[in-house]
Design a protein around this motif. Structure first.
Motif, mmCIF file in Angstrom:
data_model
loop_
_atom_site.group_PDB
_atom_site.id
_atom_site.type_symbol
_atom_site.label_atom_id
_atom_site.label_comp_id
_atom_site.label_asym_id
_atom_site.label_seq_id
_atom_site.Cartn_x
_atom_site.Cartn_y
_atom_site.Cartn_z
ATOM 1 N N LYS A 155 5.838 21.838 8.114
ATOM 2 C CA LYS A 155 4.669 21.261 8.772
ATOM 3 C C LYS A 155 4.136 20.115 7.923
ATOM 4 O O LYS A 155 4.037 20.226 6.700
ATOM 5 N N ARG A 156 3.784 19.010 8.579
ATOM 6 C CA ARG A 156 3.377 17.802 7.866
ATOM 7 C C ARG A 156 1.946 17.416 8.225
ATOM 8 O O ARG A 156 1.532 17.545 9.366
ATOM 9 N N SER A 157 1.210 16.929 7.226
ATOM 10 C CA SER A 157 -0.170 16.503 7.475
ATOM 11 C C SER A 157 -0.541 15.298 6.610
ATOM 12 O O SER A 157 -0.131 15.193 5.455
ATOM 13 N N PHE A 158 -1.317 14.426 7.201
ATOM 14 C CA PHE A 158 -1.762 13.195 6.554
ATOM 15 C C PHE A 158 -2.803 13.487 5.470
ATOM 16 O O PHE A 158 -3.687 14.322 5.667
ATOM 17 N N ILE A 159 -2.672 12.820 4.331
ATOM 18 C CA ILE A 159 -3.659 12.961 3.254
ATOM 19 C C ILE A 159 -4.565 11.738 3.226
ATOM 20 O O ILE A 159 -5.771 11.820 3.409
ATOM 21 N N GLY A 179 0.799 -1.214 0.000
ATOM 22 C CA GLY A 179 0.000 0.000 0.000
ATOM 23 C C GLY A 179 0.827 1.257 0.000
ATOM 24 O O GLY A 179 2.044 1.224 -0.214
ATOM 25 N N ALA A 180 0.150 2.392 0.254
ATOM 26 C CA ALA A 180 0.804 3.691 0.168
ATOM 27 C C ALA A 180 0.183 4.667 1.157
ATOM 28 O O ALA A 180 -0.975 4.519 1.555
ATOM 29 N N VAL A 181 0.963 5.662 1.540
ATOM 30 C CA VAL A 181 0.525 6.714 2.451
ATOM 31 C C VAL A 181 0.914 8.060 1.849
ATOM 32 O O VAL A 181 2.043 8.224 1.371
ATOM 33 N N GLY A 182 -0.005 9.015 1.870
ATOM 34 C CA GLY A 182 0.267 10.349 1.338
ATOM 35 C C GLY A 182 0.432 11.369 2.459
ATOM 36 O O GLY A 182 -0.357 11.383 3.410
ATOM 37 N N ILE A 183 1.454 12.211 2.337
ATOM 38 C CA ILE A 183 1.744 13.239 3.341
ATOM 39 C C ILE A 183 2.022 14.575 2.642
ATOM 40 O O ILE A 183 2.850 14.636 1.723
ATOM 41 N N PHE A 184 1.340 15.627 3.063
ATOM 42 C CA PHE A 184 1.650 16.977 2.602
ATOM 43 C C PHE A 184 2.710 17.587 3.519
ATOM 44 O O PHE A 184 2.681 17.387 4.735
ATOM 45 N N VAL A 185 3.625 18.351 2.929
ATOM 46 C CA VAL A 185 4.624 19.081 3.720
ATOM 47 C C VAL A 185 4.661 20.526 3.231
ATOM 48 O O VAL A 185 4.770 20.786 2.028
ATOM 49 N N THR A 186 4.557 21.471 4.170
ATOM 50 C CA THR A 186 4.601 22.887 3.823
ATOM 51 C C THR A 186 6.052 23.353 3.694
ATOM 52 O O THR A 186 6.985 22.635 4.062
ATOM 53 N N ALA A 187 6.238 24.564 3.205
ATOM 54 C CA ALA A 187 7.577 25.107 3.020
ATOM 55 C C ALA A 187 8.326 25.236 4.339
ATOM 56 O O ALA A 187 9.563 25.131 4.374
ATOM 57 N N ASP A 188 7.593 25.446 5.443
ATOM 58 C CA ASP A 188 8.263 25.564 6.744
ATOM 59 C C ASP A 188 8.299 24.245 7.513
ATOM 60 O O ASP A 188 8.592 24.217 8.712
ATOM 61 N N GLU A 221 0.538 3.659 19.326
ATOM 62 C CA GLU A 221 1.912 4.054 19.624
ATOM 63 C C GLU A 221 2.544 4.803 18.451
ATOM 64 O O GLU A 221 3.317 5.736 18.637
ATOM 65 N N LYS A 222 2.204 4.385 17.232
ATOM 66 C CA LYS A 222 2.837 4.962 16.046
ATOM 67 C C LYS A 222 1.915 5.915 15.283
ATOM 68 O O LYS A 222 2.154 6.195 14.111
ATOM 69 N N LEU A 223 0.874 6.404 15.929
ATOM 70 C CA LEU A 223 -0.093 7.260 15.255
ATOM 71 C C LEU A 223 0.546 8.527 14.688
ATOM 72 O O LEU A 223 0.252 8.935 13.565
ATOM 73 N N LYS A 224 1.428 9.150 15.449
ATOM 74 C CA LYS A 224 2.087 10.370 14.969
ATOM 75 C C LYS A 224 2.914 10.069 13.714
ATOM 76 O O LYS A 224 2.892 10.816 12.742
ATOM 77 N N PHE A 225 3.635 8.959 13.735
ATOM 78 C CA PHE A 225 4.445 8.545 12.587
ATOM 79 C C PHE A 225 3.543 8.292 11.378
ATOM 80 O O PHE A 225 3.862 8.672 10.254
ATOM 81 N N TRP A 226 2.392 7.667 11.594
ATOM 82 C CA TRP A 226 1.451 7.348 10.518
ATOM 83 C C TRP A 226 0.858 8.608 9.908
ATOM 84 O O TRP A 226 0.692 8.716 8.697
ATOM 85 N N THR A 227 0.529 9.591 10.738
ATOM 86 C CA THR A 227 -0.189 10.768 10.260
ATOM 87 C C THR A 227 0.712 11.924 9.822
ATOM 88 O O THR A 227 0.241 12.822 9.117
#
Length: 201
Positions: free
Chosen positions: A29-33, A18-27, A148-154
């Motif tokens: 900041k990371r967010s789960f897609i 499978g796959a996981v999508g993550i947005f990253v801003t210029a500064d 335990e790994k929720l932050k890593f996942w998101t």
């Protein structure tokens, strides 16, 4: 609109891919897609590299679907697909190579998607398995592990918030050509007498 990098992490095992999508801003900041997984067909399981390639296809489709659905709502300026498979990385970097049908067809889809979004500077990069959030899909995990790994996942791996020069580099690419040069010196050479070996057939 704030410029974003769209990162898609992919992974496969003998059980799932499978796959996981993550947005990253210029500064940074990371967010789960989104995340997407599929179970391996046990009746006709692929080899590990082919499974990893299948995972990349899921990631590329997730990437394209995200861009289509959020067009006009977000400002994506770059896209990156992350794989932890050395074989898949090599396949994607040898566009002129002729592969067997299974591999060739899937690579063609990867290249077609990247070509459609070439203005977003697409690239495929290597990520260590322990820093790949898609590993949670392929290996599966129970509720306690996911908690335990929720932050890593998101939010993905922490290196996404760092400058690109501090991102993981595939071991074979971390050396400059000149670093591979080794000084050699012939200290001594002893040539034995041929007569000693005349009795051997």
């Amino acid at each position: 609109q704030e410029p974003l990098t769209l990162n898609v992490f992919t992974d496969s095992s003998k059980e799932a891919y499978g796959a996981v999508g993550i947005f990253v801003t210029a500064d940074g900041k990371r967010s789960f897609i989104a995340g997407k997984g599929r179970v391996i067909n046990k009746k006709k399981p692929p080899t590990i590299p082919r499974g990893e390639l299948q995972a990349l296809i899921v990631g590329m489709r997730l990437l394209e679907n995200t861009l289509e659905q959020l067009e006009g709502y977000v400002n994506v300026v770059k896209i990156i697909a992350w794989v932890d498979s050395a074989v898949v990385l090599c396949w994607t970097r040898n566009r002129e190579e002729v592969y067997k049908e299974f591999v060739a067809n899937r690579l063609a889809e990867v290249f077609e998607i990247f070509d459609r979004y070439k203005d977003l500077n697409p690239e495929i990069r290597w990520v260590p398995t322990d820093q790949n959030p898609a590993d949670l899909i392929s290996r599966s995990c129970d509720g306690a592990t996911m908690k335990e790994k929720l932050k890593f996942w998101t939010t993905g791996p922490d290196f996404l918030s760092l400058p690109p020069e501090q991102w993981p580099v595939f071991p074979g690419e971390q050396f400059k050509p000149e670093d591979l040069l080794v000084e050699q010196a012939l200290v001594a050479a002893v040539v034995p007498s041929v007569e000693k070996y005349e009795d051997f057939n």
